[in-house]
Design a protein around this motif. Structure first.
Motif, PDB file in Angstrom:
ATOM      1  N   ARG A   1      22.548 -17.609 -34.912  1.00  0.00           N
ATOM      2  CA  ARG A   1      21.418 -17.304 -35.794  1.00  0.00           C
ATOM      3  C   ARG A   1      21.866 -16.497 -37.014  1.00  0.00           C
ATOM      4  N   GLN A   2      22.861 -15.625 -36.835  1.00  0.00           N
ATOM      5  CA  GLN A   2      23.314 -14.775 -37.936  1.00  0.00           C
ATOM      6  C   GLN A   2      24.336 -15.453 -38.840  1.00  0.00           C
ATOM      7  N   ALA A   3      24.815 -16.635 -38.446  1.00  0.00           N
ATOM      8  CA  ALA A   3      25.795 -17.349 -39.271  1.00  0.00           C
ATOM      9  C   ALA A   3      25.153 -17.780 -40.588  1.00  0.00           C
ATOM     10  N   THR A   4      25.954 -17.775 -41.638  1.00  0.00           N
ATOM     11  CA  THR A   4      25.437 -18.176 -42.946  1.00  0.00           C
ATOM     12  C   THR A   4      25.139 -19.674 -42.949  1.00  0.00           C
ATOM     13  N   VAL A   5      24.122 -20.047 -43.698  1.00  0.00           N
ATOM     14  CA  VAL A   5      23.703 -21.451 -43.773  1.00  0.00           C
ATOM     15  C   VAL A   5      24.628 -22.173 -44.755  1.00  0.00           C
ATOM     16  N   GLN A   6      25.331 -23.191 -44.265  1.00  0.00           N
ATOM     17  CA  GLN A   6      26.267 -23.955 -45.081  1.00  0.00           C
ATOM     18  C   GLN A   6      25.618 -25.202 -45.675  1.00  0.00           C
TER      19      GLN A   6
END
Length: 197
Positions: free
Chosen positions: A79-84
């Protein structure tokens, strides 16, 4: 216990050892170290209570939840990963509005079987030009085999995102997200692939 007396032979041997030994003198450093007062001041009782929030399994004062799982939850990490990917497509993905073009179900597989199956499926989907695939891991069984090493709840659920972040899949995977409840919720992942060139 009765103390045994030395025999004449033992006494003679002991006397020879004592005659060949020299008394060691304490160095100044040793003398300083051993002569210092190393006793620590006793802490105040109220500081002890503050330092230890849990006494005999019961919280002292305020109620605290005690958790021993030191690794963060995999869903929090994803959930905390950046949106690519494209933000608009990502919102649709999270709402379950995008339909997966392929699906693999890893239920009942061991780690040894699941890893090559997942790798083959992801790489084939990418060569076929698919963009969104669904990987079903299941939520995992709550089991305790009584061994000395604790078993993580939902082994595949925790392992699949790590595999997807490693080569060769890392080069074709653009985004990983938890699936919408209509596609499996916490027991499945959306895997958004890069364009095939």
């Amino acid at each position: 216990m009765k103390r045994r007396r030395l025999t004449a032979e033992d006494q003679e041997l002991w006397d020879r050892v004592r005659a060949n030994t020299q008394r060691m003198e304490r160095s100044n450093l040793e003398a300083k170290l051993f002569d210092q007062d190393t006793s620590l001041p006793a802490p105040e009782p109220r500081n002890i209570r503050k330092a230890h929030a849990v006494v005999f399994g019961k919280p002292a004062g305020k109620k605290h939840s005690v958790s021993f799982d030191l690794a963060p939850a995999i869903h929090d990490h994803i959930r905390q990963a950046t949106v690519q990917m494209d933000q608009k497509s990502f919102v649709k993905l999270k709402r379950g509005k995008l339909k997966p073009e392929g699906k693999i179900d890893l239920h009942g597989m061991t780690l040894d079987r699941a890893h090559p199956a997942l790798t083959g499926f992801v790489m084939n989907a990418h060569t076929q030009g698919k963009r969104l695939i669904l990987v079903v891991t299941g939520k995992g069984k709550q089991r305790d085999e009584g061994g000395p090493i604790p078993v993580r709840h939902g082994v595949l659920r925790h392992q699949v995102p790590q595999w997807l972040a490693m080569q060769p899949m890392k080069s074709v995977v653009l985004q990983i997200a938890q699936a919408h409840i209509s596609h499996g919720g916490g027991g499945a992942y959306y895997v958004y692939l890069r364009r095939h060139r």
